[in-house]
Design a protein around this motif. Structure first.
Motif, PDB file in Angstrom:
ATOM      1  N   CYS A 215       0.835  -1.206   0.000  1.00 24.18           N
ATOM      2  CA  CYS A 215       0.000   0.000   0.000  1.00 24.18           C
ATOM      3  C   CYS A 215       0.871   1.258   0.000  1.00 24.18           C
ATOM      4  O   CYS A 215       0.582   2.242  -0.709  1.00 24.18           O
ATOM      5  CB  CYS A 215      -0.931   0.000   1.205  1.00 24.18           C
ATOM      6  SG  CYS A 215      -2.211  -1.273   1.142  1.00 24.18           S
ATOM      7  N   ARG A 219       1.070   4.196  -2.782  1.00 23.90           N
ATOM      8  CA  ARG A 219       0.866   5.596  -2.404  1.00 23.90           C
ATOM      9  C   ARG A 219       2.031   6.466  -2.881  1.00 23.90           C
ATOM     10  O   ARG A 219       1.826   7.575  -3.396  1.00 23.90           O
ATOM     11  CB  ARG A 219       0.704   5.714  -0.880  1.00 23.90           C
ATOM     12  CG  ARG A 219       0.182   7.073  -0.444  1.00 23.90           C
ATOM     13  CD  ARG A 219       0.051   7.198   1.069  1.00 23.90           C
ATOM     14  NE  ARG A 219      -0.759   8.347   1.412  1.00 23.90           N
ATOM     15  CZ  ARG A 219      -0.360   9.612   1.305  1.00 23.90           C
ATOM     16  NH1 ARG A 219       0.852   9.901   0.852  1.00 23.90           N
ATOM     17  NH2 ARG A 219      -1.180  10.603   1.631  1.00 23.90           N
ATOM     18  N   GLU A 220       3.234   5.970  -2.735  1.00 22.15           N
ATOM     19  CA  GLU A 220       4.413   6.725  -3.189  1.00 22.15           C
ATOM     20  C   GLU A 220       4.369   6.920  -4.704  1.00 22.15           C
ATOM     21  O   GLU A 220       4.696   7.994  -5.217  1.00 22.15           O
ATOM     22  CB  GLU A 220       5.689   5.976  -2.791  1.00 22.15           C
ATOM     23  CG  GLU A 220       6.975   6.627  -3.275  1.00 22.15           C
ATOM     24  CD  GLU A 220       7.156   8.048  -2.766  1.00 22.15           C
ATOM     25  OE1 GLU A 220       7.797   8.846  -3.475  1.00 22.15           O
ATOM     26  OE2 GLU A 220       6.654   8.370  -1.668  1.00 22.15           O
ATOM     27  N   GLY A 230      -2.556  12.585  -6.336  1.00 21.94           N
ATOM     28  CA  GLY A 230      -3.427  11.476  -5.967  1.00 21.94           C
ATOM     29  C   GLY A 230      -4.107  10.870  -7.173  1.00 21.94           C
ATOM     30  O   GLY A 230      -3.901  11.266  -8.319  1.00 21.94           O
ATOM     31  N   GLN A 246      -9.720   3.492   2.163  1.00 22.02           N
ATOM     32  CA  GLN A 246      -8.479   3.484   1.389  1.00 22.02           C
ATOM     33  C   GLN A 246      -8.646   4.296   0.109  1.00 22.02           C
ATOM     34  O   GLN A 246      -7.739   5.032  -0.304  1.00 22.02           O
ATOM     35  CB  GLN A 246      -8.058   2.053   1.043  1.00 22.02           C
ATOM     36  CG  GLN A 246      -6.712   1.987   0.337  1.00 22.02           C
ATOM     37  CD  GLN A 246      -6.321   0.575  -0.031  1.00 22.02           C
ATOM     38  OE1 GLN A 246      -7.074  -0.139  -0.693  1.00 22.02           O
ATOM     39  NE2 GLN A 246      -5.141   0.152   0.414  1.00 22.02           N
ATOM     40  N   GLU A 249      -8.357   7.903   0.978  1.00 21.13           N
ATOM     41  CA  GLU A 249      -6.967   8.261   1.294  1.00 21.13           C
ATOM     42  C   GLU A 249      -6.140   8.486   0.034  1.00 21.13           C
ATOM     43  O   GLU A 249      -5.289   9.388  -0.009  1.00 21.13           O
ATOM     44  CB  GLU A 249      -6.325   7.144   2.132  1.00 21.13           C
ATOM     45  CG  GLU A 249      -4.858   7.380   2.443  1.00 21.13           C
ATOM     46  CD  GLU A 249      -4.167   6.156   3.018  1.00 21.13           C
ATOM     47  OE1 GLU A 249      -2.926   6.184   3.104  1.00 21.13           O
ATOM     48  OE2 GLU A 249      -4.869   5.176   3.350  1.00 21.13           O
ATOM     49  N   LEU A 250      -6.387   7.693  -1.009  1.00 15.22           N
ATOM     50  CA  LEU A 250      -5.540   7.728  -2.199  1.00 15.22           C
ATOM     51  C   LEU A 250      -6.051   8.670  -3.284  1.00 15.22           C
ATOM     52  O   LEU A 250      -5.324   8.964  -4.237  1.00 15.22           O
ATOM     53  CB  LEU A 250      -5.392   6.317  -2.781  1.00 15.22           C
ATOM     54  CG  LEU A 250      -4.683   5.289  -1.889  1.00 15.22           C
ATOM     55  CD1 LEU A 250      -4.721   3.915  -2.532  1.00 15.22           C
ATOM     56  CD2 LEU A 250      -3.246   5.715  -1.611  1.00 15.22           C
TER      57      LEU A 250
END
Length: 352
Positions: A215, A219-220, A230, A246, A249-250
């Motif tokens: 994960c 994300r990176e 994003g 999730q 968040e992304l």
């Protein structure tokens, strides 16, 4: 060829019934005499919908909704015992008075529960194109669903997209998105063999959403050190409402999150502060039963079916069939699908 159902009499079909949570059994269903606009179908295959029918088997349906408003036999609630299913392929062995007899012996797809013979209204039947394998035709509703989700999402040039959940519909959604010029097409599923299939279908990467390291790596890749970046688009197809957190968040500023999972009677706490609030995220409900109003000027179900058949021919989803079952093995089949065990992806009943 089966005999026609005589007026005033009834044949019996063998049918699978849900008799209690996590319990199914083979019973019988009466076949009424054919109305003018109905067909009698001898079943070749039927398929267990891995998402919806797992909810049905586990007893996790809302009690206040019909099983399916679109299908003639499913416009009632989930009161035991009941039949459920909507993916059946067979041959026409008799027709009502208003139907051209050229339909006899044609292979058709029908929206109908699992049983060996079925009387089905013509509106719930779709002729299978000659070039389509009958086993592949079982996937028509899944391909139609995936096409509907993509239409609702409106993917755009060079977007970064994540598909959460790589069951059959998730894989089909990835296959369709793989035909778009996207900057990134990622997927997520906790089951390794599904992630492998996803990459083979066009995903640039596929992660285990339960693995913190994977994960973090995604994300990176998405944010690349910029908090104002994003994903542009997320499809939530996992059947797990917690996956929405999730997705939130992304997702980047003004991103769309298309929620196509049906959670049944389940729920989960969703984090609607922080990222959701400040990034002005859009949660989009997508469901195949109706065409979105903004699309209905150009799209109807006939056009969407035509699109689904062409996509089905390109993708060849019969390769997703991992398990074949005899009708009498229905309890074991539903248990396996519900548990997502033994490498199961798509389970099929054979009637020959």
């Amino acid at each position: 060829m089966a005999a026609a159902v005589p007026a005033g009499h009834a044949m019996k079909a063998r049918a699978i019934h849900h008799i209690a949570p996590r319990q199914v059994a083979v019973g019988h269903a009466s076949l009424r005499a054919l109305a003018a606009d109905e067909l009698l179908i001898r079943t070749l295959y039927s398929a267990i919908s891995p998402g919806t029918e797992s909810l049905v088997f586990e007893g996790r349906l809302p009690n206040d909704l019909p099983l399916d408003e679109r299908i003639a036999g499913l416009r009632v609630g989930a009161s035991y015992p009941f039949a459920y299913g909507y993916t059946l392929v067979g041959e026409v062995v008799d027709v009502g008075a208003a139907i051209d007899r050229a339909w006899l012996q044609r292979r058709v797809f029908a929206f109908h529960p699992h049983q060996d013979y079925a009387v089905v209204p013509m509106r719930d039947v779709v002729a299978i194109p000659a070039e389509i394998d009958p086993l592949a035709a079982l996937f028509l509703p899944s391909v139609e669903s995936a096409a509907s989700f993509v239409l609702d999402a409106e993917p755009r040039l060079d977007e970064r997209v994540l598909v959460q959940g790589q069951g059959v519909v998730g894989l089909l959604t990835v296959a369709l998105l793989g035909e778009f010029p996207l900057a990134l097409l990622a997927s997520a599923d906790p089951i390794a063999h599904r992630r492998e299939r996803s990459v083979a279908l066009g995903a640039h990467c596929s992660i285990d959403p339960l693995d913190p390291a994977q994960c973090a790596a995604l994300r990176e890749r998405i944010f690349a050190g910029r908090e104002d970046d994003g994903l542009d688009l997320v499809f939530e197809l996992s059947g797990n409402a917690q996956a929405l957190n999730q997705a939130i968040e992304l997702a980047g500023y003004d991103a769309r999150i298309v929620i196509a999972s049906w959670y049944g009677a389940g729920s989960a706490p969703i984090e609607l502060g922080g990222n959701f609030h400040r990034r002005r995220l859009a949660l989009v409900s997508s469901q195949v039963s109706r065409i979105a109003p903004r699309l209905s000027g150009r799209w109807n179900r006939r056009r969407r079916f035509d699109t689904a058949w062409r996509a089905l021919a390109r993708i060849g989803p019969q390769r997703f069939v991992t398990h074949h079952f005899r009708f009498d093995d229905c309890q074991r089949a539903f248990e396996l699908v519900s548990a997502r065990a033994d490498g199961v992806l798509q389970a099929v009943f054979e009637y020959r």
